[in-house]
Structures are given as C-alpha cells and as structure tokens.
Design a protein around this motif. Structure first.
Motif, PDB file in Angstrom:
ATOM      1  N   GLU A 336       0.816  -1.216   0.000  1.00 54.42           N
ATOM      2  CA  GLU A 336       0.000   0.000   0.000  1.00 54.42           C
ATOM      3  C   GLU A 336       0.848   1.264   0.000  1.00 54.42           C
ATOM      4  O   GLU A 336       0.311   2.367  -0.056  1.00 54.42           O
ATOM      5  N   LEU A 337       2.161   1.106   0.056  1.00 54.55           N
ATOM      6  CA  LEU A 337       3.031   2.264   0.224  1.00 54.55           C
ATOM      7  C   LEU A 337       3.000   3.190  -0.985  1.00 54.55           C
ATOM      8  O   LEU A 337       3.054   4.417  -0.832  1.00 54.55           O
ATOM      9  N   ASP A 338       2.902   2.619  -2.197  1.00 51.06           N
ATOM     10  CA  ASP A 338       2.942   3.473  -3.385  1.00 51.06           C
ATOM     11  C   ASP A 338       1.664   4.274  -3.583  1.00 51.06           C
ATOM     12  O   ASP A 338       1.636   5.166  -4.434  1.00 51.06           O
ATOM     13  N   ARG A 339       0.613   3.987  -2.828  1.00 53.42           N
ATOM     14  CA  ARG A 339      -0.646   4.713  -2.960  1.00 53.42           C
ATOM     15  C   ARG A 339      -0.752   5.887  -1.989  1.00 53.42           C
ATOM     16  O   ARG A 339      -1.679   6.690  -2.091  1.00 53.42           O
ATOM     17  N   VAL A 340       0.176   5.997  -1.046  1.00 56.93           N
ATOM     18  CA  VAL A 340       0.101   7.039  -0.018  1.00 56.93           C
ATOM     19  C   VAL A 340       1.066   8.152  -0.389  1.00 56.93           C
ATOM     20  O   VAL A 340       2.227   7.897  -0.725  1.00 56.93           O
ATOM     21  N   GLU A 341       0.566   9.375  -0.340  1.00 58.98           N
ATOM     22  CA  GLU A 341       1.367  10.547  -0.643  1.00 58.98           C
ATOM     23  C   GLU A 341       1.133  11.619   0.415  1.00 58.98           C
ATOM     24  O   GLU A 341       0.101  11.632   1.098  1.00 58.98           O
ATOM     25  N   LYS A 342       2.095  12.491   0.519  1.00 55.46           N
ATOM     26  CA  LYS A 342       1.997  13.584   1.482  1.00 55.46           C
ATOM     27  C   LYS A 342       0.881  14.536   1.068  1.00 55.46           C
ATOM     28  O   LYS A 342       0.751  14.907  -0.098  1.00 55.46           O
ATOM     29  N   GLY A 343       0.054  14.909   2.038  1.00 59.74           N
ATOM     30  CA  GLY A 343      -1.043  15.835   1.801  1.00 59.74           C
ATOM     31  C   GLY A 343      -2.381  15.185   1.542  1.00 59.74           C
ATOM     32  O   GLY A 343      -3.373  15.904   1.388  1.00 59.74           O
ATOM     33  N   GLN A 344      -2.465  13.847   1.473  1.00 57.95           N
ATOM     34  CA  GLN A 344      -3.739  13.181   1.221  1.00 57.95           C
ATOM     35  C   GLN A 344      -4.679  13.334   2.420  1.00 57.95           C
ATOM     36  O   GLN A 344      -4.232  13.333   3.566  1.00 57.95           O
ATOM     37  N   PRO A 345      -5.986  13.466   2.178  1.00 55.99           N
ATOM     38  CA  PRO A 345      -6.932  13.598   3.294  1.00 55.99           C
ATOM     39  C   PRO A 345      -7.088  12.288   4.055  1.00 55.99           C
ATOM     40  O   PRO A 345      -7.016  11.203   3.483  1.00 55.99           O
ATOM     41  N   VAL A 346      -7.325  12.414   5.350  1.00 54.89           N
ATOM     42  CA  VAL A 346      -7.425  11.262   6.247  1.00 54.89           C
ATOM     43  C   VAL A 346      -8.609  11.475   7.177  1.00 54.89           C
ATOM     44  O   VAL A 346      -8.890  12.609   7.599  1.00 54.89           O
ATOM     45  N   GLU A 347      -9.299  10.387   7.477  1.00 61.52           N
ATOM     46  CA  GLU A 347     -10.377  10.403   8.466  1.00 61.52           C
ATOM     47  C   GLU A 347     -10.051   9.411   9.583  1.00 61.52           C
ATOM     48  O   GLU A 347      -9.482   8.349   9.318  1.00 61.52           O
ATOM     49  N   LYS A 361      -4.577  15.080   7.652  1.00 59.31           N
ATOM     50  CA  LYS A 361      -3.840  14.884   6.406  1.00 59.31           C
ATOM     51  C   LYS A 361      -2.554  14.115   6.690  1.00 59.31           C
ATOM     52  O   LYS A 361      -2.099  14.024   7.840  1.00 59.31           O
ATOM     53  N   VAL A 362      -1.996  13.562   5.618  1.00 58.61           N
ATOM     54  CA  VAL A 362      -0.721  12.846   5.715  1.00 58.61           C
ATOM     55  C   VAL A 362       0.386  13.885   5.764  1.00 58.61           C
ATOM     56  O   VAL A 362       0.524  14.715   4.853  1.00 58.61           O
ATOM     57  N   GLN A 372       9.754  -5.511  13.639  1.00 60.49           N
ATOM     58  CA  GLN A 372       8.893  -6.545  14.209  1.00 60.49           C
ATOM     59  C   GLN A 372       7.619  -6.757  13.396  1.00 60.49           C
ATOM     60  O   GLN A 372       7.214  -7.873  13.118  1.00 60.49           O
ATOM     61  N   THR A 373       6.974  -5.681  13.002  1.00 58.97           N
ATOM     62  CA  THR A 373       5.677  -5.791  12.338  1.00 58.97           C
ATOM     63  C   THR A 373       5.772  -5.756  10.817  1.00 58.97           C
ATOM     64  O   THR A 373       4.778  -6.037  10.141  1.00 58.97           O
ATOM     65  N   ARG A 374       6.911  -5.411  10.266  1.00 58.48           N
ATOM     66  CA  ARG A 374       7.111  -5.364   8.812  1.00 58.48           C
ATOM     67  C   ARG A 374       6.099  -4.448   8.127  1.00 58.48           C
ATOM     68  O   ARG A 374       5.522  -4.786   7.096  1.00 58.48           O
ATOM     69  N   ASP A 375       5.874  -3.295   8.712  1.00 57.17           N
ATOM     70  CA  ASP A 375       5.001  -2.306   8.095  1.00 57.17           C
ATOM     71  C   ASP A 375       5.675  -0.948   8.139  1.00 57.17           C
ATOM     72  O   ASP A 375       6.738  -0.775   8.739  1.00 57.17           O
ATOM     73  N   VAL A 376       5.056   0.007   7.480  1.00 57.71           N
ATOM     74  CA  VAL A 376       5.590   1.359   7.377  1.00 57.71           C
ATOM     75  C   VAL A 376       4.717   2.289   8.213  1.00 57.71           C
ATOM     76  O   VAL A 376       3.483   2.190   8.182  1.00 57.71           O
ATOM     77  N   VAL A 377       5.348   3.191   8.930  1.00 55.33           N
ATOM     78  CA  VAL A 377       4.630   4.156   9.759  1.00 55.33           C
ATOM     79  C   VAL A 377       4.416   5.431   8.955  1.00 55.33           C
ATOM     80  O   VAL A 377       5.354   5.972   8.356  1.00 55.33           O
ATOM     81  N   VAL A 378       3.172   5.882   8.929  1.00 55.07           N
ATOM     82  CA  VAL A 378       2.796   7.129   8.262  1.00 55.07           C
ATOM     83  C   VAL A 378       2.334   8.107   9.331  1.00 55.07           C
ATOM     84  O   VAL A 378       1.473   7.786  10.154  1.00 55.07           O
ATOM     85  N   ARG A 379       2.913   9.284   9.314  1.00 49.47           N
ATOM     86  CA  ARG A 379       2.582  10.294  10.320  1.00 49.47           C
ATOM     87  C   ARG A 379       1.447  11.172   9.817  1.00 49.47           C
ATOM     88  O   ARG A 379       1.531  11.753   8.727  1.00 49.47           O
ATOM     89  N   LEU A 380       0.397  11.268  10.610  1.00 50.42           N
ATOM     90  CA  LEU A 380      -0.775  12.074  10.276  1.00 50.42           C
ATOM     91  C   LEU A 380      -0.892  13.228  11.261  1.00 50.42           C
ATOM     92  O   LEU A 380      -0.500  13.097  12.431  1.00 50.42           O
ATOM     93  N   GLU A 381      -1.460  14.336  10.809  1.00 48.20           N
ATOM     94  CA  GLU A 381      -1.645  15.515  11.660  1.00 48.20           C
ATOM     95  C   GLU A 381      -3.122  15.806  11.821  1.00 48.20           C
ATOM     96  O   GLU A 381      -3.871  15.809  10.831  1.00 48.20           O
ATOM     97  N   PHE A 382      -3.523  16.062  13.080  1.00 49.67           N
ATOM     98  CA  PHE A 382      -4.917  16.382  13.397  1.00 49.67           C
ATOM     99  C   PHE A 382      -4.946  17.584  14.332  1.00 49.67           C
ATOM    100  O   PHE A 382      -4.138  17.674  15.280  1.00 49.67           O
ATOM    101  N   ALA A 383      -5.877  18.488  14.072  1.00 51.55           N
ATOM    102  CA  ALA A 383      -6.113  19.599  14.992  1.00 51.55           C
ATOM    103  C   ALA A 383      -6.867  19.078  16.213  1.00 51.55           C
ATOM    104  O   ALA A 383      -7.767  18.249  16.100  1.00 51.55           O
TER     105      ALA A 383
END
Length: 521
Positions: A336-347, A361-362, A372-383
């Motif tokens: 799923e990594l190639d589908r995530v980009e900076k600035g995408q909306p998140v809920e 947003k991302v 350990q989990t073999r996944d990628v961490v994506v940082r999201l920002e929320f007000a």
C-alpha cells in the motif's frame, strides 16, 4: 286368432298421473354414458391422427428438427451421454456405461467466422493499461492497436437458451470507467507533536525553594511562574551587576559602560530575562531566589523536581507539550506504500466517541520499515482544539487515495478468483457468453475491482450465476479436449529400408522361374 305381442304399459301414478322416478333416472344415466363415449372417441381420433402425422414426418419432436436441418446442411451430428461426456457416438443410442439415452452434443462455436477476428477493445502500444473501445490515438499520439477476442478467451464459449438464462438467475452489469476510489483502512495511535514540545532546564546549579507547578498534567501558559530557585552563581552575578552600575555612575565612560554590558550579557546567558535584569538595576537589590517562568504554553508531561531539591546545571526540571495539534502514527503494509502521498486527506474515528470523525492529512512517510511488524509508519496531523485526542489513544484510520485518477472497474462479484487466474464472463450476444482472463489492480470502494487489462468500457459482464457458467465452460472444455485427442489421426508409420515385407517379397520373387531357365528350355 293370432296373439298380439305383449307391450309393457306405462304405469301412471294414481294421484298425479306422472311417470315413476326410476324411468327418469335411467334416461339421465344413458345421457351421461353417451357423452363419455363421444369424448373418448374424440381423444382416440386425435391420438391416431398425431401418430399418423409423426409417422409421415409432419410432426418433429423437439431437438430433432435442428438435427435434420444440420444433416441436410451436411453437418455431422454427434451424440454423447449427459453423465459421461467421454462417450461420443455418430448415431443415437444408449450409453454403454449407465444406459441413458444419448443426446446431441453441442457444437463449439468457431473462433473465427468468415475469416474475420472479432476485436474486443483497443489499447495504447506503450501502455497496456490505456484502453479504449474505439480506434484512435493514444495519449502519446500513437495509433491504437486492436486486442482480439481469441487472445483473451480463457475457456470455451457458452450458448444457453434465454429461458434457461432467466432460470439460472444470470445478471449482468456494464464495465465502467470512473474515479479510482481506494481507501486504506488501518489503525493508528495518537502521540505528541514533537515540534510542539519543550524542556525546562537550568544553566546553573542551585536549590528549588518553592514549586508553583507541582504535578504532572497541569496546563501552563507562557510566562506563568513555575518555581523559585536559589543559586550562589546568580547571587554573585547580581552583585557584579550592581557594582558595575555604581562604577559607571561614578566614572561614566566607554570602559565602565562596556563592563556593565558584559555583566548583563553574563546574566542573559544564564537565561535571565531582560525584565528581571532591569528590575535588579532599578531597585539596586539582589534577589536571592529568582522565579523561573514557563517559556511555552501546554501541558506538563514530565516533572523531575521537588521543593528543596538540589539541581545540577543542565538537568531537565519540566517537559511541556502543546496538545492543540497532535500526531497519529498509522501503520500500512508494503503493497500500500505506493498509494500514499503527502497531503492526502485522512479520516479517523475513536472507539469511545462513535459517530464523530476527525479530519486530518498525511504529514510524513517514514523511510524505513518496522522490524517486528514489517510495516511502514505514516505520520498524520490532526487539529485538537478541545484536547479530545489524547496521547496513546487508538483510532480507526482511513486514508483516501487515488484522488483525481481514472480507471476501469467492475463489481467484485463479477470476478472468479482461482489463485492463479482471474476470470470474468462477458456477454457477447443474447445467450452467448465468453470467459475472459483479466488482470486486476486495487480493490476499490463500493465492492469493486480495478481492471488493468482484459476489459473495455461498455462491455457487459456477468455478476450473478457465473459459477454455473464456469462449470459449464470447464465441462465443455474437458469434453472438447478428450474429443480432439480421440479424433487426432495416428502418425503414419515410416517405411524402413530392409523391412520384413521387402525381405519376404524378394524371396517370393526368387522362388518364381527366372527368364534364364525359360531360355534354356
């Protein structure tokens, strides 16, 4: 006298002069019997007429008419067993295995009619995923190339009766080209915004005399007093400041002024504010305990001091975090990594607040995987103005990808996934279906699949009843393979030089009389 024949006399009822009831019953029974005889005679006549017509060839049973027409056209009709398709005969009869009557075998549709190949769709030469339903130019200005049906067929074509199609519950939908709506569903946990965190430490050693912020979690504002601190180094620096001020007043000049400024700079290096320094100069008094104030607004997340503690220079006394904006660390898989980009909306939704959605947003994608989990961490920002998002909370995260992209997609129920191949059934005409292998992309929202290759917009695909079509296609394919293997001509045996036939023929020729002996005679 000749005797007259006796005739029965009608007996009338004495009171009324009417006939007895028994006579009327007999007449009614005789009337019913005559009607039954008429109906029976009519049925027998119809049966005899139908038999005569069938014998004369005027009435043909269902299915035999097509067989006779095919025979007249010069086509060979083959018969097979419904339970044992490997049994194939040229004439009708019974199955040698189960004894059932043989039925005419369906003739497979020819891939080419009249020498012409049917075009399924058109695609770009440089990009197989760029598909069109009409010829033309690609996005790069190149001519589109056709893709034929026989290149995509993944089985045997099927023709079924429209009534049987309705009984099987076959439904179709149109292949569409629309927005690529793919939502990544994962989890995340709330954490502090590291850019809004600060530590309160001292650049000199001393003792804490009084605490104003005396517990962890307390909210503080910038400039609010936190604790009173006594340090011998500060007392010495204040004495030097007052002495330099007196020297400058007694002997004003550049030298005394530079000395005063040097002492002020020394106190500012101790992180003493300019207002405190000016207060010392104005009052002319030394402050034995200086009040340390908060440099930030936020919540105290760490406290390492008590009243009376001796604190070394550089020791962290408090840690303050601003929670008006928080981070959420979401975990996604590698594919799923190639589908995530900076600035995408998140809920995001929280378990303890059902129905409430937080929009963010991302902000950043970490460039490494978790071991350990073999996944990628994506940082999201929320007000977080009301501080309802608290650190270490877990939430359900949905990342919306593919904004503005277009793709060909079909319903999820239209695809038969076998692990190695993905098959869909395409309706070519009324009652005619073709199995076609497709290349799938992402699973989209609303139970749909992205199609990379194999289909064109506007085609009709089966979304219900395709399992029965698949079974029929596999059965016909297996029967065709067995039939082709059975009808394949045997390879001709090559004649070897010096074979047995040639050897014995030579002996027979030698046994006959030669012309030489005939001449001698």
């Amino acid at each position: 006298m000749a005797e007259m024949p006796w005739k029965p006399e009608r007996i009338l009822n004495p009171p009324t002069g009417e006939e007895p009831m028994q006579g009327s019953k007999r007449r009614s029974v005789s009337g019913h019997v005559s009607l039954a005889v008429i109906l029976g005679t009519a049925l027998i006549t119809l049966a005899l007429a139908g038999s005569a017509s069938w014998y004369a060839g005027l009435i043909v049973p269902p299915g035999q008419g097509e067989q006779k027409e095919a025979a007249k056209a010069g086509e060979n009709i083959e018969y097979t067993c419904s339970m044992h398709p490997q049994v194939v005969q040229d004439e009708p009869g019974s199955c040698p295995i189960c004894g059932m009557d043989l039925v005419p075998r369906d003739r497979p549709e020819e891939a080419e009619k009249g020498g012409e190949r049917e075009i399924a769709y058109w695609r770009a030469p440089m990009n197989p995923e760029e598909i069109y339903d009409q010829p033309g130019k690609s996005s790069m200005g190149m001519d589109l190339i056709p893709v034929y049906e026989d290149q995509l067929v993944a089985g045997v074509n099927i023709s079924i009766d429209p009534v049987m199609e309705q009984n099987m519950g076959i439904r179709t939908e149109t292949v569409e080209c629309g927005p690529l709506k793919h939502t990544i569903r994962t989890y995340g946990h709330v954490t502090y915004d590291e850019t809004r965190m600060a530590r309160v430490n001292l650049r000199f050693s001393g003792w804490i005399q009084r605490l104003y912020v005396d517990f962890t979690g307390k909210r503080v504002r910038k400039g609010e007093p936190m604790f009173d601190f006594y340090s011998p180094e500060l007392v010495t620096a204040q004495q030097e400041l007052l002495e330099a001020q007196r020297n400058h007043r007694r002997r004003p000049g550049d030298v005394s002024k530079k000395m005063l400024e040097s002492v002020k700079s020394r106190l500012s290096f101790y992180n003493i504010s300019a207002s405190v320094i000016q207060k010392i100069l104005d009052t002319g008094k030394i402050q034995h305990a200086l009040t340390i104030r908060s440099p930030y607004t936020g919540v105290v997340t760490e406290k390492n001091a008590q009243e009376g503690d001796f604190v070394q220079a550089g020791t962290t006394v408090y840690q303050i975090a601003d929670l008006s904006r928080v981070w959420v660390e979401a975990h996604i898989f590698e594919y799923e990594l190639d589908r995530v980009e900076k600035g995408q909306p998140v809920e995001m939704t929280l378990p303890y607040l059902p129905g409430k959605k937080y929009t963010g947003k991302v902000a950043y994608i970490y460039p490494y995987l978790q071991r350990q989990t073999r996944d990628v961490v994506v940082r999201l920002e929320f007000a977080n103005p009301d501080l309802s998002l608290k650190p270490d909370m877990y939430g359900d995260v949905r990342i919306k990808t593919g904004q503005g992209e277009q793709c060909i997609h079909v319903p999820r129920s239209a695809v038969l996934r076998s692990g190695e191949r993905d098959i869909v059934f395409v309706r070519r005409a009324e009652g005619k279906f073709t199995p076609r292998e497709v290349e799938l992309g992402l699973p989209l929202d609303n139970d749909r699949y992205q199609v990379l290759q194999g289909l064109a917009p506007g085609e009709q695909v089966v979304v219900s009843g395709q399992f029965m079509l698949d079974s029929e296609s596999r059965l016909r394919e297996g029967t065709r393979k067995m039939t082709e293997h059975k009808e394949a001509p045997e390879p001709e045996k090559t004649k070897q030089a010096g074979s047995e036939g040639g050897f014995f023929s030579d002996l027979e020729n030698d046994s006959q009389e030669d012309d030489f002996f005939k001449d001698l005679e």
